[in-house]
Design an enzyme around this catalytic site. Structure first.
Site, PDB file in Angstrom:
ATOM      1  N   GLU A   1      -3.760  -4.168   9.573  1.00 47.26           N
ATOM      2  CA  GLU A   1      -4.301  -5.191   8.673  1.00 47.26           C
ATOM      3  C   GLU A   1      -5.714  -5.659   9.019  1.00 47.26           C
ATOM      4  O   GLU A   1      -6.505  -5.933   8.123  1.00 47.26           O
ATOM      5  CB  GLU A   1      -3.342  -6.381   8.607  1.00 47.26           C
ATOM      6  CG  GLU A   1      -1.985  -6.021   8.001  1.00 47.26           C
ATOM      7  CD  GLU A   1      -2.062  -5.490   6.571  1.00 47.26           C
ATOM      8  OE1 GLU A   1      -3.114  -5.628   5.914  1.00 47.26           O
ATOM      9  OE2 GLU A   1      -1.055  -4.905   6.109  1.00 47.26           O
TER      10      GLU A   1
ATOM     11  N   GLU B   1       0.804  -1.227   0.000  1.00 45.72           N
ATOM     12  CA  GLU B   1       0.000   0.000   0.000  1.00 45.72           C
ATOM     13  C   GLU B   1       0.836   1.275   0.000  1.00 45.72           C
ATOM     14  O   GLU B   1       0.541   2.203   0.749  1.00 45.72           O
ATOM     15  CB  GLU B   1      -0.931  -0.025   1.219  1.00 45.72           C
ATOM     16  CG  GLU B   1      -0.242   0.053   2.598  1.00 45.72           C
ATOM     17  CD  GLU B   1       0.137  -1.289   3.192  1.00 45.72           C
ATOM     18  OE1 GLU B   1       0.319  -2.259   2.437  1.00 45.72           O
ATOM     19  OE2 GLU B   1       0.270  -1.368   4.425  1.00 45.72           O
TER      20      GLU B   1
ATOM     21  N   TYR C   1      -4.695 -10.194  10.159  1.00 48.41           N
ATOM     22  CA  TYR C   1      -5.627  -9.874   9.070  1.00 48.41           C
ATOM     23  C   TYR C   1      -7.053 -10.334   9.398  1.00 48.41           C
ATOM     24  O   TYR C   1      -7.965  -9.535   9.556  1.00 48.41           O
ATOM     25  CB  TYR C   1      -5.183 -10.566   7.767  1.00 48.41           C
ATOM     26  CG  TYR C   1      -3.920 -10.021   7.170  1.00 48.41           C
ATOM     27  CD1 TYR C   1      -3.968  -9.127   6.107  1.00 48.41           C
ATOM     28  CD2 TYR C   1      -2.672 -10.382   7.652  1.00 48.41           C
ATOM     29  CE1 TYR C   1      -2.813  -8.620   5.534  1.00 48.41           C
ATOM     30  CE2 TYR C   1      -1.510  -9.884   7.093  1.00 48.41           C
ATOM     31  CZ  TYR C   1      -1.577  -9.005   6.042  1.00 48.41           C
ATOM     32  OH  TYR C   1      -0.442  -8.495   5.494  1.00 48.41           O
TER      33      TYR C   1
ATOM     34  N   HIS D   1      -6.072   0.612   2.825  1.00 46.78           N
ATOM     35  CA  HIS D   1      -4.935   1.039   3.638  1.00 46.78           C
ATOM     36  C   HIS D   1      -4.758   2.557   3.632  1.00 46.78           C
ATOM     37  O   HIS D   1      -4.068   3.100   4.499  1.00 46.78           O
ATOM     38  CB  HIS D   1      -3.644   0.399   3.130  1.00 46.78           C
ATOM     39  CG  HIS D   1      -3.346  -0.936   3.735  1.00 46.78           C
ATOM     40  ND1 HIS D   1      -3.271  -1.130   5.094  1.00 46.78           N
ATOM     41  CD2 HIS D   1      -3.071  -2.133   3.172  1.00 46.78           C
ATOM     42  CE1 HIS D   1      -2.967  -2.404   5.336  1.00 46.78           C
ATOM     43  NE2 HIS D   1      -2.858  -3.040   4.188  1.00 46.78           N
TER      44      HIS D   1
ATOM     45  N   HIS E   1      -8.217  -3.882  -0.991  1.00 39.39           N
ATOM     46  CA  HIS E   1      -7.429  -3.998   0.237  1.00 39.39           C
ATOM     47  C   HIS E   1      -6.383  -2.887   0.310  1.00 39.39           C
ATOM     48  O   HIS E   1      -6.300  -2.157   1.301  1.00 39.39           O
ATOM     49  CB  HIS E   1      -6.754  -5.377   0.274  1.00 39.39           C
ATOM     50  CG  HIS E   1      -5.903  -5.596   1.476  1.00 39.39           C
ATOM     51  ND1 HIS E   1      -6.378  -6.200   2.619  1.00 39.39           N
ATOM     52  CD2 HIS E   1      -4.617  -5.268   1.745  1.00 39.39           C
ATOM     53  CE1 HIS E   1      -5.421  -6.244   3.518  1.00 39.39           C
ATOM     54  NE2 HIS E   1      -4.339  -5.680   3.021  1.00 39.39           N
ATOM     55  N   GLU E   2      -5.602  -2.747  -0.744  1.00 39.14           N
ATOM     56  CA  GLU E   2      -4.536  -1.732  -0.713  1.00 39.14           C
ATOM     57  C   GLU E   2      -5.134  -0.329  -0.631  1.00 39.14           C
ATOM     58  O   GLU E   2      -4.616   0.532   0.067  1.00 39.14           O
ATOM     59  CB  GLU E   2      -3.616  -1.866  -1.931  1.00 39.14           C
ATOM     60  CG  GLU E   2      -3.028  -3.268  -2.157  1.00 39.14           C
ATOM     61  CD  GLU E   2      -2.417  -3.898  -0.928  1.00 39.14           C
ATOM     62  OE1 GLU E   2      -2.012  -3.155  -0.003  1.00 39.14           O
ATOM     63  OE2 GLU E   2      -2.337  -5.143  -0.859  1.00 39.14           O
TER      64      GLU E   2
ATOM     65  N   ASP F   1       8.958  -9.909   9.534  1.00 38.98           N
ATOM     66  CA  ASP F   1       8.520 -10.630   8.332  1.00 38.98           C
ATOM     67  C   ASP F   1       8.141 -12.075   8.645  1.00 38.98           C
ATOM     68  O   ASP F   1       7.349 -12.682   7.931  1.00 38.98           O
ATOM     69  CB  ASP F   1       9.629 -10.651   7.266  1.00 38.98           C
ATOM     70  CG  ASP F   1       9.744  -9.322   6.537  1.00 38.98           C
ATOM     71  OD1 ASP F   1       8.852  -8.470   6.710  1.00 38.98           O
ATOM     72  OD2 ASP F   1      10.731  -9.138   5.803  1.00 38.98           O
TER      73      ASP F   1
HETATM   74 ZN   LIG Z   1      -2.581  -5.085   3.978  1.00 38.97          ZN
END
Ligand SMILES: [Zn+2]
Length: 635
Positions: A350, A303, A413, A331, A327-328, A405
């Site tokens: 998220e 995003e 999410y 954001h 979704h992006e 990560d």
């Molecule tokens: Zn995301």
């Protein structure tokens, strides 16, 4: 980002009329960078923003494709809290070569500053500590990146769609900005930026800032990002890229051979923007464009403000995978406008975004589709959570000592989105929507912790209706493993007939050719294939393949689901496609489960290693780190 799902995943805006200044003319940033709600302790940064904080960044780079490095400088404007006299500025770096550091009281007179680079930690990189006089308001660092910088991916021409020119793109989330810019690489530090980027003359540079499609292709580009953003949203791409407008404030950037196809796929961008604005308030970033990257991009999307970076694997030809763009786009409110202060608060980015994404999809494509996506999301969550240790099933996850990560899963999410859905169900949609708009307004351009959110939630929703609040176990949602017993269970009437069809065919009561699949959407196909997991006799797969040619499916999600089933069932006619799939894109959402399925048997592991040997050099370092572990790569 679609820090994707089904994986230890990772993370991801655009422009309008007369967007951004490509010139390097001086212009004051418009909104004043707001202070974060608090200086939360960020275990993933060495920096000291409580003492001295970066407020603006001026970047200047040469993009050197032959050496695979950026060389140039970063000038940081500093601010100290009232009465603060800090003389030590600590920045995050990874694999940077620092050539010179200077400081200045006014941005005019520069004096050499002493600095030291700390030992290199495998996760955090090296602290860069700079001695600055009490009156210094600016620091300038001359440096170059390493060819192995974790946030930069340098593609050779064959790795692009056009196959003629090289390509560079960045991925800063979660903590990779430090591998290409010396910064306070913590999401609680927000700054505006300007950049000047020199590239080979035939290529175009774009950034998470104002991008001008009309700028001359002369190898010298200027950018300005007037809204304050955290470091993980700084982004750059360089390549043979063109632009196609979708509306006055939205459009698509991509390689020339992809740009028209991408513009058709994303033709609903403006409708999505309007739907989002009706729900959550004004879009505050002027333009929204999408950059479609070459296939090695490891995520679904990232995003980056004003310029979402997206994988080409969502170009299905029928808009069936555009939830990723929703979704992006979402954001732009959740994450980019109100930002997690540390990576343990990632669910604030998220969970909110998945919730918003489904609301946008519902408005633009209808309740039926949003409902199917919610069911598939819950399936992803339950499948993944079953294999996670309890500590990783918690929204407010402890990531101490770990690379962010590796810590990301479907929990922030889908569990995060379910929590918000629970609040919506208990308090009613109208009231919850009012709350959400208030939340985005209140915290706009700030970075907040989970505690800040809970405090705001109590004051502005829960405490107003104690009776209703008693139905939502907030602490259990945020601090405990698993799902509360009262968690919403999304259902979809559209998917029930698909389950019946799967059961009937599996038991031999219906022939594949007689399945009512002609009108199935991508979602129905995914649900059907998942219902057949984990494995079937080879002859059954052959029957299905003959009827629907699933081995040749052009839709990446369907191909992924089919190939998982094929591996588990030992259906070898699909293996050539499996190899083509794994060697033609680098999206970690697909790589991870497919390699994981392969290594479950000795023959599969041999096949995985043979494919990976060919593919590894084409994958992004983030994807390589994931797959190395799965296949036990030792070179
Ligand atoms: Zn995301």
């Amino acid at each position: 980002m679609r820090y994707e799902r089904l994986a230890a995943v990772t993370l991801t805006c655009l422009a309008a009329t007369g967007c951004g200044e490509r010139s390097t003319a001086t212009k004051e940033p418009s909104p004043t960078p707001a202070a974060s709600a608090a200086s939360a302790r960020d275990v993933h940064s060495y920096s000291n923003p409580a003492e001295v904080r970066v407020r603006r960044v001026d970047l200047d780079w040469d993009v050197l494709f032959d050496k695979k490095i950026l060389r140039g400088s970063a000038a940081l404007s500093l601010e100290r809290p009232a009465g603060g006299r800090a003389t030590s500025l600590v920045l995050d770096t990874r694999d940077l070569t620092i050539e010179k550091v200077e400081s200045s009281p006014d941005g005019a007179a520069w004096a050499v500053a002493s600095f030291s680079l700390g030992p290199s930690d495998p996760i955090l990189g090296s602290a860069l500590t700079i001695r600055v006089p009490e009156n210094a308001t600016q620091v300038r660092i001359a440096y170059e990146t390493s060819p192995k910088a974790s946030g930069l991916q340098w593609l050779e021409p064959p790795q692009t769609a056009g196959r003629k020119d090289p390509f560079l793109f960045t991925q800063s989330q979660a903590i990779h900005a430090r591998s290409w810019i010396p910064l306070q690489d913590s999401p609680q530090v927000r700054f505006t930026y300007r950049a000047r980027v020199r590239t080979p003359k035939n290529l175009v540079a774009v950034m998470s800032a104002g991008n001008d499609p009309e700028a001359p292709r002369d190898g010298d580009y200027g950018f300005e990002m007037p809204q304050p953003i955290p470091s993980y949203l700084v982004a750059l791409a360089v390549g043979d890229i063109g632009f196609a407008p979708i509306s006055p404030r939205a459009g698509v950037w991509a390689e020339p051979s992809v740009v028209d196809r991408a513009a058709r796929e994303f033709s609903d961008l403006e409708s999505m923007l309007r739907a989002a604005e009706e729900l959550f308030g004004k879009y505050r970033w002027e333009r929204y464009d999408v950059l479609v990257l070459p296939p090695s991009f490891p995520f679904g999307g990232m995003e980056n403000p004003r310029l979402t970076f997206a994988t080409p694997t969502i170009l299905a030809g029928d808009k069936s995978l555009v939830a990723l763009v929703a979704h992006e786009l979402a954001h732009s409110w959740a994450g980019n406008l109100v930002t997690n202060a540390t990576w343990r608060d990632f669910w604030l980015n998220e969970g909110f975004t998945v919730y918003l994404e489904r609301r946008i999809i519902e408005r633009v494509y209808g309740v039926r589709r949003a409902g199917m996506e919610a069911v598939l999301g819950l399936q992803d969550l339950e499948k993944e959570m079953a294999g996670l240790p309890e500590k990783d099933q918690i929204l407010h996850v402890d990531l101490g000592g770990r690379d962010p990560d590796d810590g990301f899963t479907d929990v922030p999410y889908e569990k995060g989105a379910l929590f918000l859905r629970h609040l919506e169900e208990v308090f009613g949609r109208q009231r919850f929507d009012r709350f959400l708009r208030g939340y985005f307004d209140h915290f706009a351009f700030r970075s907040i912790t989970t505690e800040d959110f809970v405090q705001y939630l109590r004051a502005n929703l829960l405490d107003e209706s104690p009776g209703l609040a008693g139905k939502v176990p907030v602490d259990e949602w945020i601090e405990k493993a698993g799902l509360p017993a009262t968690a919403p269970r999304p259902k979809s009437d559209a998917l029930a007939p698909v389950e019946a069809a799967a059961a009937g065919w599996r038991e031999g009561k219906i022939r594949a050719a007689d399945l009512p699949a002609q009108d199935w959407s991508t979602h129905e196909w995914l649900h059907f294939l998942r219902a057949l997991a984990p494995a079937l006799p080879k002859e059954k797969l052959a029957e299905l393949d003959t009827a629907f040619r699933l081995t040749d499916a052009g839709n990446s999600e369907i191909a992924n689901q089919w190939l998982l089933l094929a591996i588990a069932s030992g259906y070898d006619p699909a293996y050539p496609r499996l190899e083509r799939f794994l060697t033609s894109m680098g999206r970690r959402k697909f790589l991870k489960p497919l390699y994981e399925e392969l290594v479950k048997t000795p023959e599969g592991k041999t096949r995985a290693l043979a494919i990976y040997r060919k593919a590894r050099a084409t994958y992004h370092p983030i994807a390589v780190a994931t797959v190395d572990k799965i296949v036990g790569w030792s070179g």
